[in-house]
Design a protein around this motif. Structure first.
Motif, PDB file in Angstrom:
ATOM      1  N   HIS A  47       0.839  -1.198   0.000  1.00 14.71           N
ATOM      2  CA  HIS A  47       0.000   0.000   0.000  1.00 14.71           C
ATOM      3  C   HIS A  47       0.875   1.250   0.000  1.00 14.71           C
ATOM      4  O   HIS A  47       2.074   1.193   0.288  1.00 14.71           O
ATOM      5  CB  HIS A  47      -0.930   0.015   1.219  1.00 14.71           C
ATOM      6  CG  HIS A  47      -0.213  -0.140   2.533  1.00 14.71           C
ATOM      7  ND1 HIS A  47       0.242  -1.354   2.989  1.00 14.71           N
ATOM      8  CD2 HIS A  47       0.144   0.767   3.483  1.00 14.71           C
ATOM      9  CE1 HIS A  47       0.834  -1.215   4.143  1.00 14.71           C
ATOM     10  NE2 HIS A  47       0.805   0.081   4.477  1.00 14.71           N
ATOM     11  N   TYR A 113      -4.268   0.538  -2.196  1.00 14.73           N
ATOM     12  CA  TYR A 113      -3.785  -0.821  -1.964  1.00 14.73           C
ATOM     13  C   TYR A 113      -3.581  -1.573  -3.271  1.00 14.73           C
ATOM     14  O   TYR A 113      -4.306  -1.360  -4.254  1.00 14.73           O
ATOM     15  CB  TYR A 113      -4.772  -1.600  -1.081  1.00 14.73           C
ATOM     16  CG  TYR A 113      -4.965  -0.990   0.291  1.00 14.73           C
ATOM     17  CD1 TYR A 113      -4.113  -1.315   1.335  1.00 14.73           C
ATOM     18  CD2 TYR A 113      -5.999  -0.085   0.529  1.00 14.73           C
ATOM     19  CE1 TYR A 113      -4.281  -0.757   2.602  1.00 14.73           C
ATOM     20  CE2 TYR A 113      -6.179   0.471   1.784  1.00 14.73           C
ATOM     21  CZ  TYR A 113      -5.321   0.136   2.821  1.00 14.73           C
ATOM     22  OH  TYR A 113      -5.485   0.704   4.054  1.00 14.73           O
ATOM     23  N   ASP A 114      -2.613  -2.466  -3.260  1.00 18.92           N
ATOM     24  CA  ASP A 114      -2.356  -3.343  -4.407  1.00 18.92           C
ATOM     25  C   ASP A 114      -3.400  -4.460  -4.392  1.00 18.92           C
ATOM     26  O   ASP A 114      -3.426  -5.286  -3.480  1.00 18.92           O
ATOM     27  CB  ASP A 114      -0.946  -3.915  -4.298  1.00 18.92           C
ATOM     28  CG  ASP A 114      -0.565  -4.761  -5.503  1.00 18.92           C
ATOM     29  OD1 ASP A 114      -1.401  -4.900  -6.423  1.00 18.92           O
ATOM     30  OD2 ASP A 114       0.563  -5.289  -5.526  1.00 18.92           O
ATOM     31  N   ASP A 115      -4.252  -4.492  -5.414  1.00 19.48           N
ATOM     32  CA  ASP A 115      -5.344  -5.471  -5.458  1.00 19.48           C
ATOM     33  C   ASP A 115      -5.063  -6.638  -6.384  1.00 19.48           C
ATOM     34  O   ASP A 115      -5.973  -7.373  -6.763  1.00 19.48           O
ATOM     35  CB  ASP A 115      -6.656  -4.798  -5.851  1.00 19.48           C
ATOM     36  CG  ASP A 115      -6.590  -4.137  -7.220  1.00 19.48           C
ATOM     37  OD1 ASP A 115      -5.519  -4.217  -7.876  1.00 19.48           O
ATOM     38  OD2 ASP A 115      -7.598  -3.548  -7.653  1.00 19.48           O
ATOM     39  N   THR A 116      -3.795  -6.836  -6.764  1.00 21.11           N
ATOM     40  CA  THR A 116      -3.479  -7.955  -7.656  1.00 21.11           C
ATOM     41  C   THR A 116      -3.650  -9.305  -6.960  1.00 21.11           C
ATOM     42  O   THR A 116      -3.988 -10.300  -7.597  1.00 21.11           O
ATOM     43  CB  THR A 116      -2.033  -7.851  -8.173  1.00 21.11           C
ATOM     44  OG1 THR A 116      -1.137  -7.733  -7.056  1.00 21.11           O
ATOM     45  CG2 THR A 116      -1.866  -6.621  -9.060  1.00 21.11           C
ATOM     46  N   TYR A 118      -5.290  -9.599  -3.509  1.00 23.75           N
ATOM     47  CA  TYR A 118      -6.529  -9.567  -2.728  1.00 23.75           C
ATOM     48  C   TYR A 118      -7.440  -8.465  -3.264  1.00 23.75           C
ATOM     49  O   TYR A 118      -7.039  -7.302  -3.326  1.00 23.75           O
ATOM     50  CB  TYR A 118      -6.232  -9.292  -1.253  1.00 23.75           C
ATOM     51  CG  TYR A 118      -5.296 -10.291  -0.614  1.00 23.75           C
ATOM     52  CD1 TYR A 118      -5.747 -11.549  -0.222  1.00 23.75           C
ATOM     53  CD2 TYR A 118      -3.949  -9.981  -0.397  1.00 23.75           C
ATOM     54  CE1 TYR A 118      -4.897 -12.469   0.366  1.00 23.75           C
ATOM     55  CE2 TYR A 118      -3.094 -10.890   0.194  1.00 23.75           C
ATOM     56  CZ  TYR A 118      -3.569 -12.131   0.567  1.00 23.75           C
ATOM     57  OH  TYR A 118      -2.723 -13.045   1.148  1.00 23.75           O
ATOM     58  N   VAL A 119      -8.664  -8.857  -3.633  1.00 22.08           N
ATOM     59  CA  VAL A 119      -9.645  -7.850  -4.037  1.00 22.08           C
ATOM     60  C   VAL A 119      -9.965  -6.956  -2.852  1.00 22.08           C
ATOM     61  O   VAL A 119     -10.087  -5.729  -2.969  1.00 22.08           O
ATOM     62  CB  VAL A 119     -10.922  -8.524  -4.582  1.00 22.08           C
ATOM     63  CG1 VAL A 119     -12.028  -7.493  -4.804  1.00 22.08           C
ATOM     64  CG2 VAL A 119     -10.609  -9.266  -5.873  1.00 22.08           C
ATOM     65  N   SER A 120     -10.087  -7.572  -1.668  1.00 22.78           N
ATOM     66  CA  SER A 120     -10.326  -6.813  -0.445  1.00 22.78           C
ATOM     67  C   SER A 120      -9.972  -7.675   0.750  1.00 22.78           C
ATOM     68  O   SER A 120      -9.942  -8.901   0.671  1.00 22.78           O
ATOM     69  CB  SER A 120     -11.793  -6.373  -0.354  1.00 22.78           C
ATOM     70  OG  SER A 120     -12.643  -7.487  -0.153  1.00 22.78           O
ATOM     71  N   THR A 124      -7.799  -3.621   4.180  1.00 21.91           N
ATOM     72  CA  THR A 124      -8.015  -2.615   3.142  1.00 21.91           C
ATOM     73  C   THR A 124      -9.349  -1.898   3.316  1.00 21.91           C
ATOM     74  O   THR A 124      -9.474  -0.724   2.978  1.00 21.91           O
ATOM     75  CB  THR A 124      -7.962  -3.260   1.748  1.00 21.91           C
ATOM     76  OG1 THR A 124      -9.038  -4.188   1.600  1.00 21.91           O
ATOM     77  CG2 THR A 124      -6.643  -3.991   1.535  1.00 21.91           C
ATOM     78  N   GLY A 248     -12.231 -11.815  -2.277  1.00 23.60           N
ATOM     79  CA  GLY A 248     -12.818 -10.805  -1.403  1.00 23.60           C
ATOM     80  C   GLY A 248     -13.068 -11.395  -0.028  1.00 23.60           C
ATOM     81  O   GLY A 248     -13.568 -12.521   0.101  1.00 23.60           O
TER      82      GLY A 248
END
Length: 554
Positions: A47, A113-116, A118-120, A124, A248
């Motif tokens: 992040h 945040y880097d979502d590659t 974890y979507v969420s 986050t 997610g």
């Protein structure tokens, strides 16, 4: 006559026991989901600060026109650009063209945040980073507080009300609060729900474990207990599969919870423990269960065995004072052994869960690290099946704890560019601590005298939970220095392995029944004779005189 007198006729591990055993092993998978889910629910992806001129939906990768040296201060501790502060500047085009960074910085208010991967995650969604990063460790710690409370509450209730009703009550509560955690609007509701889920894992897993142990013969208990732990390891690895298909956190939490609904149908397949029924003087119900098992095993139980299943309580048994935890600390040898056992439980639990929850911080492929961390438990338990009754409990416990400590301590000597070697050492440490954790269950049960064995094991299990409670905070120190958690866990494991050398071996030994025998167990003969006239030994002999007389009369 007790249930053990029925087993020679019923069979120690016949078709009936194998069927019930397989069924009660499956909930261990579900319990592993909840105990290990925190790795993904509380995942902290890479992040950075959201800069004032960026929109809320900005991507993690910064625009090359806004270089990091002009937007973020350097974090000397972690050797990277700060993720908690940004430079205090107006960020105009003239500022960037000048190429001179601002001298002052301010704390971030929002993050990208880097979502590659974890979507969420809860981190986050509720910004549990920087000054609030301790909240994620606290959530895992409070989950283990729930496990501690559950072992006390559900353990007592299962002894009082029966294994079966508490098993199903725990399942229902687990599903309700598991779903509630997945729809929680904020951190507090989520954490409270997870505490309750943690408590129910004790109600489900421990009661299932007790059901399995009470059903099989003594010669099969090592096998049965180890196989059940392997099912837990399967659940460990499957958690990564769920995390892959449900990136997610809300969907993941609910997906890990719903399989628990399948076990509700067990009500029609799982009987109450015959041992528990006999302990409560419910002879008719116990005989009905035993005859049903005999029919499936295609054997016949002699009528005289069933007629004499329960011996009436004598007045001496009723009036006899219940053993107390303080009995373990009254006498020097029992006190020394008890403290060593409690420390071993603390270390094994803390190191096991610490390593299990630390896979996100090892680098490399997070999901692969997690699967390997679960997979190494299978050879660890297989090793126990093959060696525990041959090499001895003490040898396995000391050797595995020393190996775990050595592997983890070696990580501080590995260069940063050799991340694969850090992962290898961590996994070897995890394999070793899994084997020692499996050993301590059996070894400690054999150290405590019969009259106080349940009390001693309950106290040891409680101490172990404190190790699990502290583990997330030890992992939190990895934000200061990446190898820090490994060094702490390694030092504790190594110290535990050395101290365990002072415990006596129990393999092929006559186990102590009375407190007096427990005090003498493991003492050298000359030391035992020297203690014969001490005040403590005189008090001990007087304390256990009734037990000794009963044994002689028998």
């Amino acid at each position: 006559m007790g249930y053990d007198d029925v087993l020679p006729h019923l069979g120690s591990f016949g078709p009936y026991q194998r069927r019930i055993f397989f069924l009660v092993c499956l909930p261990a998978i579900s319990c592993a989901f909840h105990k290990l889910a925190g790795v993904f629910l509380l995942a902290k992806p890479d992040h950075r600060c959201l800069l004032p001129f960026e929109a809320d939906n900005a991507t993690f990768v910064s625009d090359p026109d806004f270089p990091p040296n002009m937007t973020y201060p350097w974090d000397a501790v972690n050797s990277k650009w700060s993720t908690c502060e940004r430079l205090q500047a107006n960020f105009t085009s003239q500022y960037f063209q000048a190429g001179i960074p601002a001298n002052h910085s301010v704390s971030c208010e929002k993050w990208v945040y880097d979502d590659t991967m974890y979507v969420s995650s809860t981190v986050t969604e509720w910004d549990l980073v920087c000054s609030k990063s301790w909240l994620s460790a606290t959530s895992d710690a409070l989950f283990m507080v729930g496990v501690l409370l559950g072992s006390i509450i559900f353990g007592h209730m299962s002894d009082k009300l029966g294994r079966k009703p508490i098993f199903f009550a725990s399942l229902v509560i687990q599903v309700i609060f598991g779903v509630l955690a997945g729809i929680a609007p904020e951190y507090l509701t989520y954490t409270i729900s997870r505490i309750v889920v943690g408590a129910t894992t004790s109600g489900v897993f421990l009661v299932a474990y007790v059901l399995a142990m009470e059903m099989v013969g003594p010669s099969w208990r090592l096998f049965a207990g180890t196989i059940m732990m392997m099912f837990f390891s399967v659940g460990y690895m499957l958690t990564a599969a769920f995390a892959y298909f449900f990136p997610g956190w809300r969907a993941l939490q609910i997906a890990l919870t719903l399989p628990g609904l399948l076990f509700l149908c067990y009500w029609w397949f799982i009987p109450e423990s015959a041992r528990w029924l006999l302990s409560k003087r419910r002879k008719e119900d116990a005989i009905a269960n035993i005859q049903k098992a005999a029919a499936e095993n295609k054997v016949t139980i002699p009528t005289e065995v069933l007629d004499n299943l329960i011996e009436p309580e004598t007045k001496e048994d009723i009036d006899k004072p219940a053993p107390s935890l303080f009995d373990l600390f009254k006498y020097p040898n029992l006190r020394k052994k008890s403290l060593l056992i409690f420390f071993d439980w603390f270390v094994n639990s803390g190191t096991y869960y610490g390593l299990s929850w630390n896979t996100n911080n090892l680098g490399g492929n997070i999901l692969l690290n997690f699967v390997i961390s679960g997979a190494v438990e299978i050879p660890a338990y297989t090793f126990l099946l093959l060696t525990l009754n041959r090499w001895g409990r003490k040898t396995i416990l000391c050797g595995c704890m020393l190996m775990a400590g050595t592997m983890l301590l070696l990580t501080m000597a590995v260069p940063e560019d050799k991340n694969w070697l850090i992962i290898l050492l961590a996994m070897l440490g995890k394999l070793a601590i899994t084997a020692s954790y499996g050993t301590i269950y059996i070894f400690s049960a054999e150290q405590f005298p019969t009259v106080i064995r349940n009390v001693g094991l309950g106290a040891a299990s409680m101490v172990a939970r404190f190790g699990g409670i502290l583990a997330p905070y030890i992992n939190f120190l990895g934000d200061i220095w990446k190898p820090f958690p490994m060094i702490i866990f390694g030092a504790m494991a190594f110290a535990g392995g050395l101290l365990s050398l002072f415990l006596p071996e129990t393999l092929n030994q006559t186990l102590p029944d009375t407190v007096a025998e427990g005090e003498r167990f493991g003492l050298k003969k000359n030391k035992d004779l020297d203690m014969g006239n001490s005040e403590e030994m005189v008090e001990l002999k007087h304390h256990t005189n009734g037990d000794v007389r009963k044994s002689e009369e028998a």
